[in-house]
Design an enzyme around this catalytic site. Sequence first.
Site, PDB file in Angstrom:
ATOM      1  N   ARG A  27      33.657  44.893  -5.767  1.00  0.00           N
ATOM      2  CA  ARG A  27      33.450  46.191  -5.639  1.00  0.00           C
ATOM      3  C   ARG A  27      34.908  46.653  -5.110  1.00  0.00           C
ATOM      4  NH1 ARG A  27      28.478  46.218  -1.051  1.00  0.00           N
ATOM      5  NH2 ARG A  27      29.718  44.498  -0.331  1.00  0.00           N
ATOM      6  N   ARG A  38      34.392  31.942   1.728  1.00  0.00           N
ATOM      7  CA  ARG A  38      34.812  32.572   3.169  1.00  0.00           C
ATOM      8  C   ARG A  38      35.450  31.766   4.017  1.00  0.00           C
ATOM      9  NH1 ARG A  38      32.487  37.132   5.405  1.00  0.00           N
ATOM     10  NH2 ARG A  38      30.539  37.115   4.537  1.00  0.00           N
ATOM     11  N   ASP A  76      26.880  32.029   6.967  1.00  0.00           N
ATOM     12  CA  ASP A  76      27.040  32.485   8.112  1.00  0.00           C
ATOM     13  C   ASP A  76      26.454  31.804   9.252  1.00  0.00           C
ATOM     14  OD1 ASP A  76      25.048  33.646   7.158  1.00  0.00           O
ATOM     15  OD2 ASP A  76      25.495  35.574   7.769  1.00  0.00           O
TER      16      ASP A  76
END
Length: 939
Positions: free
Chosen positions: A691, A747, A853
């Site tokens: 993106r 991440r 997460d």
Amino acid sequence: MVLINAEPRNFLHWLVNVKLSRIVVMVLAILILTPLITHFYLSKVERNVSSITHNAHSHLDLPENVDVKEIDLRVGVEELVRIRGSVLSELRDIEKKRQQFKQELQTYSKNIEELKTELAHHQTNLNRLKISVEQAQVAMHEALEQNTPDLALPKKLTPDSLPHILPPIPRNRSRNCRMFSCFDHSRCSLTSGFPIYLYDPDQHAVMNEGWDVDGFLKTTLKQVLGYNPHLTQNPKEACVFLVLVGEALKDTDDVTENIGNHLNLPPLDSEALKRLPYWGGDGRNHILLNLARRDLSAINGDIFSSVDTGRAILVQSTFYHDYFRPNFDLIVSPVLGPPGGDVWHECSHMVPSRRKYLLTFQGEMKINKAYITKKQLVFVDEELEKENTELNNFILEHLKQLANTHTSDKFLFDFECVPASDDSMNMGPQDWALCGTDSSRMSVLKESTFALIFAPSSIEYVSTTLLQARVYEALRSGAIPVILGGDQVKLAYSEVIQWKRVAIFLPKARVTELHFVLRTIPDEDILLFRRQGRLIWERYLASVQSTLDTIVAVLRDRLNIPPLPADTVAAVSVFNDTFQPILVLATGDVEQEESLGPLEPPYNSPAYRRNYSLGLTQGHEMWNDWGDPFRLYAALPMDPILPSDAKFVGSGRGFRPIGNGQGGAGKEFSDALGGNNPREQFTIILLTYEREQVLIDSIARLRGLPYLHSVVVIWNSPRLPSPELRWPDIGAPVHIIKAARNSLNNRFLPLENLQTEAVLSVDDDAHLRHDEILFGFRVWREHRDRIVGFPGRFHAWDLNTKNSWLYNSNYSCELSMVLTGAAFLHRYYLHLYWKWLPQAIRDKVDEYMNCEDIAMNFLVSHITKKPPVKVTSRWTFRCLGCPQSLSEDDTHFQERHKCINFFSQVFGYTPLLNTQYRADSILFKTRIPHDKQKCFKFI
Ligand SMILES: *[C@@H]1O[C@H](CO)[C@@H](O)[C@H](O)[C@H]1NC(C)=O
Ligand SMILES: *[C@@H]1O[C@H](CO)[C@@H](O)[C@H](O)[C@H]1NC(C)=O
Ligand SMILES: *[C@@H]1O[C@H](CO)[C@@H](O)[C@H](O)[C@H]1NC(C)=O
Ligand SMILES: *[C@@H]1O[C@H](CO)[C@@H](O)[C@H](O)[C@H]1NC(C)=O
């Protein structure tokens, strides 16, 4: 600067203020009436004058007079027409001027506005620069003041020679060996990194004829030590030398038949030991490993007790009190587990705290045939032995009674059972043999709150393999070990592990109080014991790998040599020499209406400052709580802070107190970080996948963000960024890191270029304001061990199934997770995410492409036993018009339910905790949202 004359300004001002139409009417009236009136009076006067002059013959020529009047009138009308014309043209002029003025007015007011914003902008910039200069001055001042330079690491000091040959020491001396008397510290300098050398067990056999080392152990040991960073191939630099001497096996199949033969020939050949190439005559710095595995028969007792081992350190599970040299020899747990890898699936769930049985025991008293010959080695106090046997009988009687008493507590005592196998463990003259099979015992232990374990029945043992194996089994199944005769024994690695928090040690005489004591323990403590037991078991006992790592770490810890630094992941940029990014100055909606702090050059968080003190001041927590005793980290979230006066008296370096210590709000607050920690900056980690524009906009918004050290973009896509892409220059370094493969686990990569303790993890489409980020940063500085961020979520109990969790993202007055799509966390947790979390969790994240997460929230809550901290945010995170991320998708939600339940299974419990608390800045006035109900009506 454009100077504006006050006069026209006032006039214009007035013009604007008075209603425009009225002005026009008035101006018209004035303009028209003035000349008209003037003209009327003038012509009247003229007419009067002419009428006087004509008066004399007025009667005479009357018709002429009429003519004159007509002419006068015509002239007057013409005059009037002329005047009208000129007035009209004047009016047109004035109107034109008016339009001009109006236009000018507009340009001026536009200019004014522009200048105003420019001024504000310059003002903020100026303030910012001022703060930055001030901060730089403070930093310079600090640098000048600091009269001791940063300590430089001494050269790594390793011996460059093989051990010299020294005369062997007499046995009466070696039996009293301690580190100061038998260990050669000169081979292990503090900066050496503790290199260890392993004698290849295939090349250096130290067993007597007819004995051999378990083949599984040999290969496994070589393999897992290969993963240990301390291993060296160079004996010249080694600090210690490992020798694998056991588990010793008779190399014939039928053990029982051969007992008679080997009684006279001990397993260990002391001459072979002396022939080891680096033995140095007395075995200095040698570690003799005798690792037991239960499923293979061994009846050797303490195999070292009959051998001269010189100054070598002995590591095994069976020790006589007489032969055990405290803080020199090492008691270990038998290696009953797999070579390495995930072990969580062997464990049972930790709740409910109370299980079917309060206390269980399965075992049969057996006579150990091999013991008789060992007896001559130790001094046996016949009187004591007799007393002990009587006590044992009393205990048996009492327990049998206990099992038959009528109480709501259930006991399971199995004193007569099918023993697991003959002579399966090292035992005293008579001892409790294990009962049943591994799995049958396990199923009972899984239903036991407490597991009874007897100290070896002969009191000359400080530890036996059997005892250690029983503890191992109990911990694996979550049964809390209750060791009767606990004051007689030592458990594995007791110099670093605090076993008091794991097992209950009772003197044998307390058997009558046993039931009472166990009944008084509340659920909280039962679960604390159980969790602690699981932690110790998983970290130090569960596999061959953890056992070996622990042995090495304990010895290293004794010498206070710091562990080797934790591994980081190489940060490979997507750019190279030929492929360079195009940089453009960032523009866009940079919120700069407020000066939020100084703009400073990147400032790395101080690293590795406690190499030699961490293990001393917090070594206990390292081993027993949150720490990782195997590796050294640049900084820990649990690093201690100074008392608040120290930063003004003596230790002020790096601190930036608000108002220099006077405190304050507004400017003073935004100028300085304040708080209890020295100045620091944070790194932003952005995870992105195809993106590009969203990412570019996100980066551009970071321009001018104070305390930003650098931005690390993890480029998850295999397709490299398009070469035409224009990267915003935001004044801070931006690293675009190529990920090895597309995974959400990336991440949390512990990249080598993370130079700050604080890491802000954000999704590429999260839109955070600068003030939100900085407030989050300031809050994180006070909760360095927790996840501090914006999007709160919670795990809700599923009232339909009543046995599982649901993930929930609705508004609620209670939350238990803060998503790492916009949250601060400590760099340390990135390491733990890859190192501590079982692989199964990262695999699940990859399988679902989701839940990383949640996994991080589990990890941090597990370590801290605290919920995350939610910070007030003013705006939503998602940018409007951005392509929606997956997160609203239904399958996405379903997966997240499953993740929570799966992670709970892996952890053995659900570490997430609820919180009803949100952090606001102290002077923040809560604005009540119109459409939302608050938790409380007025606050
Ligand atoms: C140790 O043994 C040696 C000889 O075996 C003896 O000479 C010496 O006195 C003993 N030392 C002690 C402290 O017992
Ligand atoms: C640099 O990266 C580009 C794009 O990946 C690649 O085509 C090129 O071969 C690389 N050049 C070097 C010197 O590695
Ligand atoms: C502490 O350890 C780290 C990592 O091994 C090393 O880089 C650093 O120089 C050490 N510092 C001191 C003062 O020993
Ligand atoms: C969230 O709230 C909505 C509306 O109140 C409700 O319909 C929905 O079931 C809730 N979702 C969950 C997962 O609780």
